[in-house]
Every structure is written in structure tokens, then in C-alpha cells.
Design a protein around this motif. Structure first.
Motif, PDB file in Angstrom:
ATOM      1  N   ASN A 220       0.791  -1.230   0.000  1.00  0.00           N
ATOM      2  CA  ASN A 220       0.000   0.000   0.000  1.00  0.00           C
ATOM      3  C   ASN A 220       0.826   1.284   0.000  1.00  0.00           C
ATOM      4  O   ASN A 220       0.263   2.379   0.048  1.00  0.00           O
ATOM      5  N   GLU A 221       2.153   1.176  -0.037  1.00  0.00           N
ATOM      6  CA  GLU A 221       2.983   2.375   0.105  1.00  0.00           C
ATOM      7  C   GLU A 221       2.782   3.383  -1.034  1.00  0.00           C
ATOM      8  O   GLU A 221       2.978   4.584  -0.844  1.00  0.00           O
ATOM      9  N   ASN A 222       2.379   2.927  -2.207  1.00  0.00           N
ATOM     10  CA  ASN A 222       2.163   3.849  -3.325  1.00  0.00           C
ATOM     11  C   ASN A 222       0.844   4.607  -3.212  1.00  0.00           C
ATOM     12  O   ASN A 222       0.583   5.527  -3.996  1.00  0.00           O
ATOM     13  N   ASP A 223       0.014   4.217  -2.248  1.00  0.00           N
ATOM     14  CA  ASP A 223      -1.294   4.855  -2.075  1.00  0.00           C
ATOM     15  C   ASP A 223      -1.361   5.764  -0.850  1.00  0.00           C
ATOM     16  O   ASP A 223      -2.441   6.227  -0.482  1.00  0.00           O
ATOM     17  N   ILE A 224      -0.213   6.010  -0.220  1.00  0.00           N
ATOM     18  CA  ILE A 224      -0.212   6.785   1.024  1.00  0.00           C
ATOM     19  C   ILE A 224      -0.751   8.199   0.815  1.00  0.00           C
ATOM     20  O   ILE A 224      -1.602   8.674   1.584  1.00  0.00           O
ATOM     21  N   LYS A 225      -0.294   8.882  -0.213  1.00  0.00           N
ATOM     22  CA  LYS A 225      -0.755  10.251  -0.456  1.00  0.00           C
ATOM     23  C   LYS A 225      -2.253  10.284  -0.741  1.00  0.00           C
ATOM     24  O   LYS A 225      -2.963  11.166  -0.252  1.00  0.00           O
ATOM     25  N   GLU A 226      -2.724   9.330  -1.527  1.00  0.00           N
ATOM     26  CA  GLU A 226      -4.158   9.257  -1.812  1.00  0.00           C
ATOM     27  C   GLU A 226      -4.943   9.038  -0.523  1.00  0.00           C
ATOM     28  O   GLU A 226      -5.985   9.664  -0.301  1.00  0.00           O
ATOM     29  N   PHE A 227      -4.438   8.156   0.333  1.00  0.00           N
ATOM     30  CA  PHE A 227      -5.074   7.864   1.614  1.00  0.00           C
ATOM     31  C   PHE A 227      -5.142   9.114   2.484  1.00  0.00           C
ATOM     32  O   PHE A 227      -6.193   9.470   3.027  1.00  0.00           O
ATOM     33  N   GLN A 228      -4.008   9.797   2.618  1.00  0.00           N
ATOM     34  CA  GLN A 228      -3.955  10.993   3.456  1.00  0.00           C
ATOM     35  C   GLN A 228      -4.853  12.097   2.914  1.00  0.00           C
ATOM     36  O   GLN A 228      -5.583  12.743   3.677  1.00  0.00           O
ATOM     37  N   ASN A 229      -4.806  12.310   1.620  1.00  0.00           N
ATOM     38  CA  ASN A 229      -5.611  13.374   1.019  1.00  0.00           C
ATOM     39  C   ASN A 229      -7.105  13.111   1.148  1.00  0.00           C
ATOM     40  O   ASN A 229      -7.906  14.043   1.288  1.00  0.00           O
ATOM     41  N   PHE A 230      -7.493  11.838   1.116  1.00  0.00           N
ATOM     42  CA  PHE A 230      -8.909  11.488   1.220  1.00  0.00           C
ATOM     43  C   PHE A 230      -9.450  11.787   2.612  1.00  0.00           C
ATOM     44  O   PHE A 230     -10.584  12.269   2.766  1.00  0.00           O
ATOM     45  N   TRP A 231      -8.631  11.523   3.652  1.00  0.00           N
ATOM     46  CA  TRP A 231      -9.142  11.597   5.022  1.00  0.00           C
ATOM     47  C   TRP A 231      -8.765  12.871   5.778  1.00  0.00           C
ATOM     48  O   TRP A 231      -9.414  13.216   6.771  1.00  0.00           O
ATOM     49  N   ILE A 232      -7.737  13.574   5.353  1.00  0.00           N
ATOM     50  CA  ILE A 232      -7.152  14.626   6.190  1.00  0.00           C
ATOM     51  C   ILE A 232      -8.131  15.726   6.577  1.00  0.00           C
ATOM     52  O   ILE A 232      -8.064  16.288   7.680  1.00  0.00           O
ATOM     53  N   ASP A 233      -9.063  16.074   5.703  1.00  0.00           N
ATOM     54  CA  ASP A 233     -10.022  17.136   6.018  1.00  0.00           C
ATOM     55  C   ASP A 233     -11.291  16.621   6.691  1.00  0.00           C
ATOM     56  O   ASP A 233     -12.185  17.404   7.019  1.00  0.00           O
ATOM     57  N   LYS A 234     -11.361  15.314   6.890  1.00  0.00           N
ATOM     58  CA  LYS A 234     -12.560  14.718   7.465  1.00  0.00           C
ATOM     59  C   LYS A 234     -12.408  14.397   8.953  1.00  0.00           C
ATOM     60  O   LYS A 234     -13.393  14.312   9.684  1.00  0.00           O
ATOM     61  N   VAL A 235     -11.161  14.152   9.395  1.00  0.00           N
ATOM     62  CA  VAL A 235     -10.925  13.670  10.755  1.00  0.00           C
ATOM     63  C   VAL A 235      -9.905  14.549  11.471  1.00  0.00           C
ATOM     64  O   VAL A 235      -9.331  15.464  10.895  1.00  0.00           O
ATOM     65  N   ASP A 236      -9.659  14.246  12.755  1.00  0.00           N
ATOM     66  CA  ASP A 236      -8.716  15.037  13.538  1.00  0.00           C
ATOM     67  C   ASP A 236      -7.265  14.713  13.220  1.00  0.00           C
ATOM     68  O   ASP A 236      -6.394  15.572  13.337  1.00  0.00           O
TER      69      ASP A 236
END
Length: 344
Positions: A220-236
Motif C-alpha cells: 500500500n505504500e504507493n497509495d499513502i498520499k491518496e489515503f492521506q488526502n482522502f481523510w485529512i479534512d474529514k478527521v482530527d
């Protein structure tokens, strides 16, 4: 880590325990360019004096209780499928007895972590357990780590009625690789988390703080940025970190970016955490998923006699002498965090 992410994490840790100085020290040394200072000669001299001082006092801050070792997931980085322990759910009676046994001796406990080698929400009575703590120990912060897949509308609403301090949703992937990573349905999990976020926003509650986490593997290391960008504005908070090899028991396909080069120090968990399995045994740490090293049982013995007893104190002395040749410890890959965790 982007500047936006850094400031968001700072706000999160400030809310988490209110201690900006303590939070700032560990966060800066782990997540910013200043991490290069860790294990320099000056750092080590200062850090050793801190360990020497703090290790003289037995004053645990965390109580971790495994309310169940049953799990609905089949994560590729977890050896749960090979666990030999009997699978069970802790009764309400045993849970209350354990809490009372510990809290009568250790008012230093500030946080109760309800998690272990299982999914907490396989326990249908988990809300009642939380309510018991809220009623009898209102100042005790409660944290839960869950994969969120078993949540439903009713459990979400009931959970938000309690005084929960933090909930960590272990997602560990994006839609592209989630099934492979955890063996669960991504759409269901995302729907549950989104529902939780919506209900929390409707309630106007500051807590629980919501953290989304991902363990970095080559899968999953190639999807880290996608993961962070998806959730960063939704959670703490969005946390990305390396997995454990469970003291050498689990073969892990570590990501190329993972590093374990920090100096090893005495493990602060032996001082800071009282870790309890589903049978009531006090363990060395959560990495001992087969409950091999037991210091005593809180359903039968006094917590002070266990946590300040001969067996655990002998292990503490060995750790302070840099002798890590003991079961679990000798193959521990989480030891690199010992260069930071005494800041807790």
C-alpha cells in the motif's frame, strides 16, 4: 509530511492530552526534519538522564484491556489467524473487577485503552463497559481502536452518547487494496466511518477525537498520499506508520521507506502500561499476543503486587542494563520507538 498535515497533527495532539510541551517534543522528534537529532551524542546523554529519573518511579499512565480476542478481519500484517489462545469475550463482571483492582492502587492511570488482539466491537456489551467507566471513573479517558466494519447506526449513536476520548479507525488501505490488506468490504467500512463522522458533527461534541490510521507495507505504500488526502479534512488526525512483526512471529513485507535504525533503550511500556489480556492476565506488552509472559492475574491477585512484583522488576532491571535477551523483547521490532517514548 506537508506543512498542512504538520499543523493539523499539532492541533490533534494538543487536544489529545492538553500537554503541548510533551506532545511537541515527541511529535517534532518523530515527524519533522529535527528527527535527525535523535540518537546524537547530546540527545543520548540527555535522554539517558531522563530514563534514569523516570524509571525510579512506578506510576503507570495507561491501562490497556483486551475486551475480546475475537476478530472479524484477516489483515495480512497480523498473525491473528494463527493465534492458539482460546477465543472469548470478557464478561462485564470481569471487566469491572479488573478496572476496580487497578484503579484502587494507581490513580496515576489517565487513559483506558479498550483494545487487544481482536476487534473490540465483536463484544456486544462494549457500550455497557464504557458506561461503567464513565459513571465510576469520570476522569478516566477512554480510547478505542477498531476497524469500524462492525459498526451500525445504533452502535454509532450509542457510542456518541458516552464520554469517549478518542477512537482510532484502522483502515490500512484505499479502495484499491483494502480487501487485500484487511479481508473486509471497503464500501461498508467507509460508509460506517462516514456515518460516525456525520453523527458526531450533528452532536456538536468535541470528543471523541477521530484518528484514521494506515500501516505502511509494500502493498500500500504507493497509495499513502491518496489515503492521506482522502481523510485529512474529514478527521482530527491521519497516522501512517510501519507495522509490527509481532516480536519476530509474523513475516512482514515492509515498505522500502521503513527505517528501524534508532538506538534501542529500555522499553517504557514496562513502566507506563498495564496490559491485560481477555483472561485477566497482566502481560509484558501487547506484542505478546499468545500471552506467554504473564506477571499475574487481576481476577485473582492485587494489581500492586503484580505490577511492582519480583518478576516484572527483574525484567525492568535487565532492560535498564540494555539486556534485551528475553522472550518477546529479543525479536521486538517496535524497540526503535524506545528512543522517543520516554517523552510520554
Amino acid at each position: 509530511m506537508s506543512l498542512k498535515h504538520i499543523f493539523k497533527e499539532i492541533r490533534y495532539y494538543k487536544k489529545l492530552d492538553g500537554n503541548l510541551k510533551r506532545m511537541g517534543t515527541k511529535f517534532i522528534l518523530a515527524k519533522t526534519p529535527l528527527k535527525k537529532l535523535v540518537n546524537t551524542k547530546i540527545y543520548n546523554n540527555f535522554y539517558l538522564s531522563k530514563i534514569t529519573k523516570k524509571s525510579k518511579k512506578i506510576s503507570p499512565s495507561f491501562l490497556q484491556i483486551e475486551n475480546t480476542n475475537v476478530c472479524n478481519a484477516t489483515c495480512i500484517m497480523c498473525p491473528h489467524t494463527t493465534m492458539k489462545r482460546k477465543k472469548k469475550i470478557m464478561s462485564q463482571k470481569d471487566f469491572e473487577k479488573i478496572i476496580e483492582n487497578v484503579m484502587k492502587n494507581y490513580i496515576s492511570i489517565k487513559t483506558l485503552i479498550i483494545t487487544g488482539f481482536g476487534e473490540p466491537f465483536t463484544d456486544k456489551d462494549i457500550i455497557e463497559k464504557i458506561k461503567f467507566v464513565n459513571k465510576n471513573y469520570p476522569n478516566l479517558k477512554i480510547d478505542i481502536y477498531t476497524n469500524a466494519n462492525l459498526l451500525d447506526e445504533n452502535s454509532i449513536k450509542e457510542l456518541l452518547k458516552t464520554n469517549l476520548h478518542k477512537i482510532n479507525f484502522s483502515i490500512n488501505g484505499t479502495k484499491n487494496n483494502y480487501k487485500k490488506m484487511m479481508g473486509l468490504n471497503y464500501e461498508k467500512t467507509e460508509k460506517n466511518v462516514s456515518k460516525f463522522l456525520k453523527e458526531k458533527n450533528k452532536s456538536n461534541k468535541k470528543f471523541p477525537l477521530i484518528n484514521i490510521s494506515l500501516m505502511i507495507l509494500k502493498e500500500n505504500e504507493n497509495d499513502i498520499k491518496e489515503f492521506q488526502n482522502f481523510w485529512i479534512d474529514k478527521v482530527d488526525s491521519v497516522m501512517v506508520y510501519p507495522p509490527s512483526n509481532w516480536a519476530g512471529k509474523q513475516k512482514i513485507n515492509f515498505a522500502t521507506s521503513t527505517s528501524f535504525k534508532r538506538k534501542r533503550w529500555a522499553c517504557p511500556a514496562l513502566w507506563q502500561f498495564i496490559t491485560v489480556d481477555v483472561e485477566g492476565n497482566v502481560l509484558m506488552c501487547c506484542r505478546d499476543y499468545e500471552s506467554v509472559v504473564k506477571f499475574g492475574n487481576l481476577l485473582k491477585e492485587d494489581s500492586k503486587e503484580i505490577f511492582e512484583g519480583k518478576k516484572i522488576n527483574e525484567l525492568r532491571k535487565k532492560q535498564l542494563a540494555f539486556d534485551f535477551n528475553t522472550h518477546i523483547c529479543k525479536d521486538c521490532d517496535n524497540c526503535f520507538d524506545s528512543s522517543l517514548n520516554w517523552w510520554n
